[in-house]
Scaffold this motif. Sequence first.
Motif, PDB file in Angstrom:
ATOM      1  N   LEU A 169       1.092  -1.074  -0.022  1.00 27.03           N
ATOM      2  CA  LEU A 169       0.113   0.097   0.404  1.00 27.03           C
ATOM      3  C   LEU A 169       0.707   1.297  -0.108  1.00 27.03           C
ATOM      4  O   LEU A 169       1.587   1.007   0.720  1.00 27.03           O
ATOM      5  CB  LEU A 169      -0.599  -0.068   1.130  1.00 27.03           C
ATOM      6  N   PRO A 170       0.501   1.921  -1.028  1.00 24.23           N
ATOM      7  CA  PRO A 170       1.067   3.475  -0.732  1.00 24.23           C
ATOM      8  C   PRO A 170       0.191   3.897   0.705  1.00 24.23           C
ATOM      9  O   PRO A 170      -0.926   3.724   1.508  1.00 24.23           O
ATOM     10  CB  PRO A 170       0.581   4.491  -1.831  1.00 24.23           C
ATOM     11  N   VAL A 171       1.414   5.037   1.073  1.00 23.65           N
ATOM     12  CA  VAL A 171       1.157   5.534   2.661  1.00 23.65           C
ATOM     13  C   VAL A 171      -0.152   6.746   2.527  1.00 23.65           C
ATOM     14  O   VAL A 171      -1.125   6.579   2.470  1.00 23.65           O
ATOM     15  CB  VAL A 171       2.354   6.906   2.676  1.00 23.65           C
ATOM     16  N   GLU A 177      -8.717   0.879   2.706  1.00 18.36           N
ATOM     17  CA  GLU A 177      -7.830   0.213   2.180  1.00 18.36           C
ATOM     18  C   GLU A 177      -6.312  -0.382   3.766  1.00 18.36           C
ATOM     19  O   GLU A 177      -6.484  -1.005   3.561  1.00 18.36           O
ATOM     20  CB  GLU A 177      -6.999   0.489   0.821  1.00 18.36           C
ATOM     21  N   LEU A 178      -6.318   1.375   4.286  1.00 15.65           N
ATOM     22  CA  LEU A 178      -5.696   1.121   5.196  1.00 15.65           C
ATOM     23  C   LEU A 178      -6.607   0.629   6.695  1.00 15.65           C
ATOM     24  O   LEU A 178      -5.700  -0.431   6.919  1.00 15.65           O
ATOM     25  CB  LEU A 178      -5.000   2.307   5.310  1.00 15.65           C
ATOM     26  N   MET A 179      -8.112   0.628   6.666  1.00 15.81           N
ATOM     27  CA  MET A 179      -8.453   0.151   7.665  1.00 15.81           C
ATOM     28  C   MET A 179      -8.975  -1.087   7.486  1.00 15.81           C
ATOM     29  O   MET A 179     -10.516  -1.560   7.716  1.00 15.81           O
ATOM     30  CB  MET A 179      -9.301   1.788   8.015  1.00 15.81           C
ATOM     31  N   ALA A 180      -8.227  -1.701   6.628  1.00 16.73           N
ATOM     32  CA  ALA A 180      -9.224  -2.888   6.384  1.00 16.73           C
ATOM     33  C   ALA A 180      -9.385  -3.738   7.182  1.00 16.73           C
ATOM     34  O   ALA A 180      -8.781  -3.773   8.434  1.00 16.73           O
ATOM     35  CB  ALA A 180      -8.273  -4.104   5.915  1.00 16.73           C
TER      36      ALA A 180
ATOM     37  N   TYR B 373       8.593   5.587   5.866  1.00 18.58           N
ATOM     38  CA  TYR B 373       8.328   6.440   4.643  1.00 18.58           C
ATOM     39  C   TYR B 373       8.222   7.471   4.193  1.00 18.58           C
ATOM     40  O   TYR B 373       8.337   8.783   5.113  1.00 18.58           O
ATOM     41  CB  TYR B 373       6.898   5.753   4.674  1.00 18.58           C
ATOM     42  N   THR B 418      -2.945   6.923  13.007  1.00 19.64           N
ATOM     43  CA  THR B 418      -4.730   5.767  13.174  1.00 19.64           C
ATOM     44  C   THR B 418      -4.140   4.472  12.391  1.00 19.64           C
ATOM     45  O   THR B 418      -4.723   4.279  11.126  1.00 19.64           O
ATOM     46  CB  THR B 418      -5.668   6.930  13.048  1.00 19.64           C
ATOM     47  N   ILE B 419      -2.657   4.578  11.170  1.00 23.27           N
ATOM     48  CA  ILE B 419      -3.062   3.775  10.400  1.00 23.27           C
ATOM     49  C   ILE B 419      -2.317   2.304  10.975  1.00 23.27           C
ATOM     50  O   ILE B 419      -1.433   2.635  11.813  1.00 23.27           O
ATOM     51  CB  ILE B 419      -1.423   4.214   9.721  1.00 23.27           C
ATOM     52  N   PRO B 420      -3.331   1.598  11.073  1.00 24.70           N
ATOM     53  CA  PRO B 420      -3.224   0.065  11.892  1.00 24.70           C
ATOM     54  C   PRO B 420      -1.856  -0.025  11.527  1.00 24.70           C
ATOM     55  O   PRO B 420      -1.130  -0.487  10.242  1.00 24.70           O
ATOM     56  CB  PRO B 420      -4.281  -0.437  11.975  1.00 24.70           C
ATOM     57  N   SER B 422      -1.801  -3.448  10.658  1.00 23.83           N
ATOM     58  CA  SER B 422      -1.611  -4.456   9.437  1.00 23.83           C
ATOM     59  C   SER B 422      -1.391  -4.127   7.997  1.00 23.83           C
ATOM     60  O   SER B 422      -1.495  -4.722   7.625  1.00 23.83           O
ATOM     61  CB  SER B 422      -3.281  -4.873   9.887  1.00 23.83           C
ATOM     62  N   THR B 423      -0.877  -2.706   8.195  1.00 26.44           N
ATOM     63  CA  THR B 423      -1.200  -2.180   6.743  1.00 26.44           C
ATOM     64  C   THR B 423       0.998  -2.481   6.691  1.00 26.44           C
ATOM     65  O   THR B 423       1.122  -2.184   5.149  1.00 26.44           O
ATOM     66  CB  THR B 423      -0.982  -0.821   6.680  1.00 26.44           C
ATOM     67  N   PHE B 425       3.449  -1.181   7.813  1.00 28.47           N
ATOM     68  CA  PHE B 425       4.381  -0.349   7.347  1.00 28.47           C
ATOM     69  C   PHE B 425       4.928  -0.106   8.953  1.00 28.47           C
ATOM     70  O   PHE B 425       5.054  -0.412   9.548  1.00 28.47           O
ATOM     71  CB  PHE B 425       4.089   1.672   7.660  1.00 28.47           C
ATOM     72  N   PRO B 429       3.807   6.401   8.348  1.00 27.36           N
ATOM     73  CA  PRO B 429       4.479   7.452   8.463  1.00 27.36           C
ATOM     74  C   PRO B 429       3.881   9.217   9.312  1.00 27.36           C
ATOM     75  O   PRO B 429       3.720   9.076   9.871  1.00 27.36           O
ATOM     76  CB  PRO B 429       3.128   7.703   7.244  1.00 27.36           C
TER      77      PRO B 429
END
Lengths: 364, 720
Positions: A169-171, A177-180, B373, B418-420, B422-423, B425, B429
Motif C-alpha cells: 500500500l502507498p501511504v 484500504e488502510l483500515m482494512a 516512508y 491511525t494507520i493500523p 496491519s498495513t 508500515f 508515516p
Amino acid sequence: MRYLKYLIIAVFILGLSACSDYLDKEPDDQLTLEMVFDDKTRTEDWLAGIYNAIPDPYWGFARHIGYDAFSDDLAPSTGWEQFGWDVISKQTGNWNPTSSWDADFWADLPRRIRSAQIFIENVRPNAAQRVTQDDVDNMKYEARFLIAYYYWLMVEAYGPVPFSPEESLPVDAPEEELMAVRKPVDDIIDWIDQELLELSELLPAAYSDNNMYGRATSIMSLAVRARMMLFAASPLLNGNPDYEDFVNAEGEALFNSTYDPEKWVRAKEASEDLLTAAHSAGHDLYYEYNDDGTIDPFLSYQNMMFTRANDGNAEILFARPSVETWEYDRHAQPRGTGGNGGLGVTQSLVDAFFMKIWITYRSS
Amino acid sequence: MDWLESITRDYATNERFNLSVSGGNPILRYSLVGSYYGEQGIIDRDKSQDWSSTMRLQRYNMRSNVDIDLTETTLFRVNVGGYLQDDRRPPQSIDHLFNMAFETPPYVHPEQYSSGEVPVTPERSNPWALATQTGYQRGSSSRLETLFEIEQELDFILQGLETRFKFSFDRYSANSVTRSKSPDYYMPAIGRTDDGELDLTIYQYGQQFLDHSTGSEWGDRSVYVEGSAMYQRNFGLHNVEGLFLYNQRHYDNGDMLPYRNQGIAGRASYGYANRYIAEFNFGYNGSENFAEGRRFGFFPSIAVGWVMSEEEFMYPLSSTLSNLKFKASHGLVGNDDIGGRRFAYITTIGETGGYNWGVNADYHRAGRWEGDYGVPNLTWETVAKTNVGIEIELWHSINIQADYFQEQRRDIFMQRQTIPSSTGFITSPWANYGKVDNQGVDISLDGNRRFSDDFSISVRGTFTYAVNEIVEQDEPSTIVGTHRSSTGHPVGQLFGLVAEGLFTEDDFIDVDNGILHPDIPDHTFGPVRPGDIKYKDVNEDGVITDLDRTAIGGTVDPQIVYGFGANMQYKNFDFGFFFQGNARTDRIIREGSSYLIPGAGGGALGNFYSNVDDRWTPENPNQDVFWPRLADYVHSNNTQASTWWLRDMSLLRLKNVEIGYNIPEEILDRAGSKSARIFIRGENLLTFTDFDLWDPEVGTNHGFRYPIMKSYAFGVNVTF
C-alpha cells in the motif's frame, strides 16, 4: 562614489545567487530501494529480513513467542517474570486484553508481508553480479511463499485477520484500504491453499547449492499447506458454534459455523500430496537401530531432533538453519550443570509419551 | 543499608575565578575575560583505592573581544572565546547509579563485608560497588567560538544606511578514556562457618587492574554567515527604519550530511513623533527537510503601537504616568524541526534481524527492510501568533508590562496515529497533521526607588500563565469524543485510571480467592485482595481495563511560572534574593519504574523509603495511606497509572540570596584598588512543596536523577 554603490549591490546579489542551491543536496551515501535491488548482497539482505520472522522453535517458542508455555508443554520459572518473560503472567492469569505479547504477530508479520510485496515489486536481474532471470523468479516465489506462510501463522494465532496479499500500500491509500477489516477465516485459508499449491509446482524440492539450504522449497509449501488444512478441518475452525455471532465491521461472518466434513477430505488430500512429494524428493523418517538391527524408537525420536540434514536426517521438511539453542540450554539445564533449571515440564507433556511398558504414566 | 547515603557524600565543593581586563583608545577597544570553574560531584569514592571516581570538572574559559575602527565609518569586530574542560566520573551513567540506589532494597547485603568482600545479588547490582569499585572515566573537551563582524556606515550613499557582515565559526571536540574494572563479587553470606568466618561463595570473578579503552573522538562544527543592510532616518517627526538580512548556517556533527538552513528576513517600520509605530516583518526560510518546491516558507508579521503618554493631552499627567503604551502584533512563525527525521521526503532503508541459510547455517545475510516512508508533500509547521499588550511606567520608577498572547499552531509534524499496524508500515508515516491553540498572559513588574544616597530598593517580578488545547489530532475515530480522547485537552495531558480507594474485606465474597462482589466491576490487571487499589469503571462496561483510562490531573509542564525578588542597598551593604516557582504541574509518580514500590522485585528490587510504614496492612486497613498493599512481585493492579499516584508537583524555591559588603574607598585607596566587594551567596536554600519524596525539579516520575544542589558561596570582586 556612485560606482561603489553598484559594486556593493552587485556583490550582494552575487552572494545571494551563489547560495540559491545551498539546500539542493540529498544524501548520496544513503541506501535507496534503487540501490538495494541493484546489488546482490543487499537484495539478499532484504530477503533475509523477510525470512527473519520464521519462528525459532527452540528459544522462540519457549520465550518470545511462548507457544511452549501457551500450550500445556512447559512452565517457565515464575521468578523470571521480572526479567520480562511476559508469557508467565499469561500462564498465571495475570493479564488482560491490552497486555502485550513479545512476538506480536499482529504488527510484525504484516511488516514482513509488506516487505515481501516490495521485494516482489522491485527485485530484478543483475547481469554484472550474475543474477539471472531464473534466480529472480525463484526469489519471487520464495517471497510469495513467505507471504502465504505468514498469513497462515496469523490465522493460526488470531483466526480472521486483515488480508491484502496482492501489493504494498502507498501511504496515501484510501482510508478503507488502510483500515482494512478482518476477512473470514475460510477465505484466507482457501487463498493460502491455492497459493501454496501453485508454489509447490514452481519452487524446487531442494537446492543443489549448499548455501541455499533453508530457502523455500516445494516441500515446505506442501508441508505448511498440509498442517493448515488439518487445522482448518479441526473442530476449532470447522463449525465452531462459539464463533457464530463473530462478524466484522461489514457484518460478514468471520467463521463458518456450519460443520463441513469435506474439510477433512481436503486435509487428507493435502497430507497425501505432501507425503507423495516428500518421498519422491528423498525425504523419509529418521531411524536409529539397535545392535540386533531392530529400530531403537527412543534414539530415533531423540536424534531426529538433534541430527542435521547433511548428517543424514531426511525427516526435516522445513528447515530453519539457525536457531537459538544456547539460551534454551542454559535455561533448561538443571542447576549445578551450568543451567538455571527453570523450564518445568508439565504432567500433560509427560502423559503424551508412553512409558517402556506401553502405557502412560498417569494410566499406570 | 541506605544506598543513597552509601553512594553519595553530604556536600561537594566548587570554585570559580574570573579575571577581566578592558581598555583601549578611540580607534581600538578590547576586553579580555578569563575564568576558571572547578566542581566536585557528590558521588562518593572508596578512599582505599589509589584512583578516584568522584565526579570532577575543571573548565578554563577565555574570551577576548576587540573592536577596531578601520575608518571613521567602518567598524571591525573580532570576538574569540572558548574553553578547555576536563572531567572525571564513574564509568556508569549517573542516572543509572541513582536508579540502582533507589531500587535496591536496604536488606539485601551490606556495601562490603568487614573482611573486604563485595557482595551482590545475582543478576542485580551493588550500588556502592558500581559507584566506587568499577574505575572511572576521564573526558576532555574543548570549544572554540569565533565571530568576525564588519559594520560599514554608508551615509555617503544614503543618509542612515548601514551594512553589516557577520561570519562565525564554532568548533567543539571531545574525547574520553575509560579505565574500568569489575570487582570480585560474592553471593550474599548465608551464615558463618564453624570458625566464625563468613560463609561466602564467589559469584563472579573480577579483575585487579583497570582496563583501558579510548573513546572515539567526537565533535561538531558550525559555520554561520549573515549579511544585513539597515536603514534608519528621521524626517522631522517621521521615523523610518528598514532591515534586510540574509543568513545561512551549516552544522556538521559527523552525521551523514551536514545540517543546513538558510533564510532571508526583512523589517520595515514607520514611527510618527514617537507616538505611533507600525512595523512589518517577514522571514523567508528554507529547510533541507522538505522536497524542492516545499522547501521555503514565507512568514510575515505586523505590529502596531500607540504611545499614549506622548499625546499632548497626556502631558499634565506625565509626572505620574511617565509612559503608557499600547501594542498589538500578529504574525506567522515556522518550524521545520521534525523530531530528528531528516530529508523527510526520502524513503530510508532500515535494518531488521537477518537470517542464516546453508547446511551449516553459515550463509548469513543482514536483514533490511523499509525504513521511514518518504512523504514528498511535507512542509513547514506554522504558528500564528497574536499579541496585545500594555506598558505602563509610573513615577519614572515602576514599570509594568502586561501581554495577552494567543497562538494557533497548525500542520503539526507528527507520525500518523491511525494507520493500523496491519498495513505493514515499519514506522508510522509522518504528516503535517494537527492543530493546537495556546493562550495566556505574561506580566512583569519592576521598580527602582532611591530613598536617599544611602538607601535604595529595587524589586522585580514575573508571572506567566499559559494554557493550550489540542484542537485536532490524528486519533482513531473510535476514540474521538470519548473519555479517552486527548483532543480538547492540553498537550501532554496525563491519562490514567480513577482510583476510588483501596479494597476492603467487604468488597469480597471470598477474600482468600480474591472473588469480588458481583456488583463490583472485575479488575482485570491481576488478582486483587483487600488493600489493593479499586478503580472506577469509567466506560461502565462492568470490567476495569485500559479502556477506563481517562484524563486525570493536568500536565507535567507547569501552566504557571513565576518569580519575584528584590535588591536593597544600605550604605556599604547590599542584600538581594530571588524566588522562583511554578504551579499547575502534575505527575503520575512511579510511571516508568515498577520497582519504586517497596519490595516489588521479588525481594531483590524495590527499595524501602522512610514512609514505608505509611501503607495498608491487614492490621492497619487505613484508606489514607501512601502505599497500597505491598507485594513481593510487580503487582500490575497497583502499578497502573491512576489518580492514586497523581501528585501535585508545584514548587516555590528561594533560587538565590546574596549579602554583600563594599569595602570603603579609604581602605581601598591604600591597596591601589578602585572597588572591592565581598559577598556570601546561597542557591536553592529553601523549597516549599507538598511533594517530599524527591525534589520535583529533577523532572522525573521516580527521582532517579542527580539531585538539585543547595549551594553556598563566598566570594570577592576586586576592580583595579
